[in-house]
Design an enzyme around this catalytic site. Structure first.
Site, PDB file in Angstrom:
ATOM      1  N   HIS A 139       0.657  -1.527   0.295  1.00 52.90           N
ATOM      2  CA  HIS A 139      -0.268   0.303   0.214  1.00 52.90           C
ATOM      3  C   HIS A 139       0.986   1.015   0.123  1.00 52.90           C
ATOM      4  CE1 HIS A 139      -4.117   2.609   1.336  1.00 52.90           C
ATOM      5  NE2 HIS A 139      -2.209   3.323   2.239  1.00 52.90           N
ATOM      6  N   GLU A 140       1.967   1.478   0.801  1.00 54.34           N
ATOM      7  CA  GLU A 140       2.638   2.456   0.895  1.00 54.34           C
ATOM      8  C   GLU A 140       3.255   2.848  -0.589  1.00 54.34           C
ATOM      9  OE1 GLU A 140       2.508   4.643   3.099  1.00 54.34           O
ATOM     10  OE2 GLU A 140       0.920   3.352   3.900  1.00 54.34           O
ATOM     11  N   HIS A 152       1.446   4.145  -2.686  1.00 56.15           N
ATOM     12  CA  HIS A 152       1.409   5.747  -2.876  1.00 56.15           C
ATOM     13  C   HIS A 152       2.838   6.665  -3.922  1.00 56.15           C
ATOM     14  CE1 HIS A 152      -1.693   6.753  -0.220  1.00 56.15           C
ATOM     15  NE2 HIS A 152      -1.284   5.769   0.562  1.00 56.15           N
ATOM     16  N   GLU A 207      -6.747   7.754  -1.193  1.00 54.67           N
ATOM     17  CA  GLU A 207      -6.215   5.486  -0.176  1.00 54.67           C
ATOM     18  C   GLU A 207      -6.448   4.426  -1.389  1.00 54.67           C
ATOM     19  OE1 GLU A 207      -4.469   5.277   2.992  1.00 54.67           O
ATOM     20  OE2 GLU A 207      -3.621   7.486   2.421  1.00 54.67           O
TER      21      GLU A 207
END
Lengths: 183, 292
Positions: B150-151, B154, B224
């Site tokens: 997930h990071e 980004h 998100e």
């Protein structure tokens, strides 16, 4: 005079598109080659870890000759494999042999608790993930390349530059990554 | 609902385009705002206000943009993760860089019992990923991998660049509103006939910061969801992320004092329970992931 300007404008657009698509094809093509070599790098790394693992295992479970031999042979097959498809297939066999080795290791408390052994075990499963990821990225790269080759307007430029859609790696996907679907 | 696969490279170009669009919008908003203010005052004020606001905001953009990673790391007191101590952390990120084709980011650990993580850096070449010590301790391998994916999403989606610009826009509008409202105290008494413009200016000055703040929060929430989707594209294993979110939901560690509210949007989960606006509710994120 006006027609001349329109003509020049069109020419600029066409040249711009030619350059953009030429670069796009090459960038995506390089990405495929690069991800292919990444698979090889990870498979080699995996093969390199095996001798250390076997040395540790032999220290604790000398008489498990059968499974040790199996792993050794599987590794040899992997190192000796010529093309990528054979390598990936050999890697699958190696994974199976390692699974049996780790199952047997469960019966040796000293081996199971050995720091070196644990570390190698983790490292090996991490490289297995990396192999799977590298293959996934390889297939994704081929997907974007083929999309470019087969959709308009890329299809025109593909003809001009003589680029063709590429083949996927023809091996069953690794099962671990498939999540269970529930509705 | 069907999960549509989004290639993260398409996402990047759309984010780059949006960043450009945003800068353009900021510029237009600035001009319109200045124009309205100049009607309320002498034109001379307009130029002085604008010059100060522009110089201030440009230096603010540049400093926060080029140092986003350093500022983020320093503000939470994170330490560089050592390769010998956090082998699993390195291995997982290495695997994910292969899956995503990203360069290896710098890895940090933040001394906190809470479960959380964030990514920063203006582009993938200058990216940092930071997780809390609590996350390293409490997550199993697949959960940690989901959060790290997930990071990295980004990073891959250029969210830091985009959100920095959004934050700058919000900040700039707030600053200009503030300048305008304060300058009303020093107004000449003989400005008859300008009452309407002043009224419009006051309403704008009050509403504009609220509106842009709401836009910022809604963009942040959308990013998100997009990152959750991209994370699944990397790992092809939504369960890891789902279990991680469930674990965070049930985690009872008190919020950290050292986390400033200003850095809340960049975290994996909101570090402040109750202030849920920068992130979508965890339940919603889980629901969306379960459909994938």
């Amino acid at each position: 005079m006006l027609w001349l300007w329109i003509l020049i404008g069109l020419l600029v657009v066409v040249i711009f598109a030619l350059v953009v698509y030429f670069n796009r094809f090459n960038v995506l093509g390089n990405r495929i080659d690069n991800s292919l070599s990444q698979i090889n790098v990870q498979l080699k790394r995996r093969a390199d870890l095996i001798p250390n693992l076997l040395k540790t295992v032999k220290g604790f479970a000398k008489h498990e000759k059968e499974v040790i031999k199996e792993v050794t042979d599987a590794r040899k097959a992997l190192v000796g494999a010529k093309d990528l498809e054979k390598k990936v297939k050999a890697d699958k066999n190696l994974e199976g042999a390692l699974g049996r080795l780790f199952a047997i290791a469960e019966g040796y408390p000293d081996l199971k608790a050995n720091q070196n052994f644990l570390e190698l075990q983790r490292e090996l499963s991490a490289t297995e993930d990396k192999v799977a990821y590298a293959r996934q990225y390889y297939n994704d790269s081929i997907l974007s390349y083929n999309n470019l080759c087969k959709t308009f307007p890329g299809i025109m430029f593909a003809r001009i530059y003589g680029k063709q859609a590429r083949e996927y790696l023809k091996i069953a996907e690794v099962e671990k990554k498939v999540p269970e679907v529930s509705f | 609902m069907e999960y549509k696969r989004v290639d993260f490279r398409d996402e990047i170009s759309s984010n780059k385009w949006k960043s450009f669009f945003l800068m353009f919008v900021v510029f237009i908003v600035l001009i319109i705002f200045g124009y309205a203010i100049s009607f309320a005052f002498e034109p001379g004020y307009f130029f002085i206000i604008m010059i100060f606001a522009i110089i201030f905001s440009i230096s603010y953009i540049l400093i926060s943009y080029y140092n986003s990673a350093k500022i983020a790391i320093a503000s939470v007191g994170a330490k560089r993760a050592s390769r010998s101590e956090h082998k699993e952390y390195y291995r997982l990120v290495e695997g994910l860089t292969i899956a995503s084709g990203l360069p290896m980011p710098e890895l940090y650990v933040m001394p906190s019992k809470q479960i959380n993580a964030f990514a920063s850096g203006r582009d993938p070449q200058h990216a940092v990923v930071c997780v809390t010590a609590g996350a390293l301790e409490k997550f199993d391998r697949r959960e940690l991998e989901g959060v790290l994916a997930h990071e990295l999403s980004h990073v891959a989606n250029y969210d830091v660049r985009y959100m920095t610009l959004v934050a700058v826009m919000v900040g700039m509008v707030a600053i200009i509103s503030e300048i305008f409202l304060r300058s009303l105290w020093f107004r000449n008494r003989d400005d008859k006939g300008k009452g309407v413009y002043i009224l419009i200016g006051v309403v704008l000055a009050i509403l504009a910061p609220i509106v842009v703040k709401l836009v910022q929060l809604s963009i942040s929430r959308k990013r998100e969801y997009a990152s959750d989707a991209t994370a699944v594209k990397f790992t092809r294993y939504p369960d890891g992320l789902i279990n991680a979110l469930k674990k965070i939901k049930n985690d009872l560690v008190k919020p950290e004092k050292q986390v400033s509210k200003a850095v809340a949007p960049m975290f994996f989960a909101n570090p402040f329970k109750g202030l849920t606006s920068t992130h979508p509710p965890i339940e919603e994120r889980i629901k969306k992931l379960e459909r994938m």
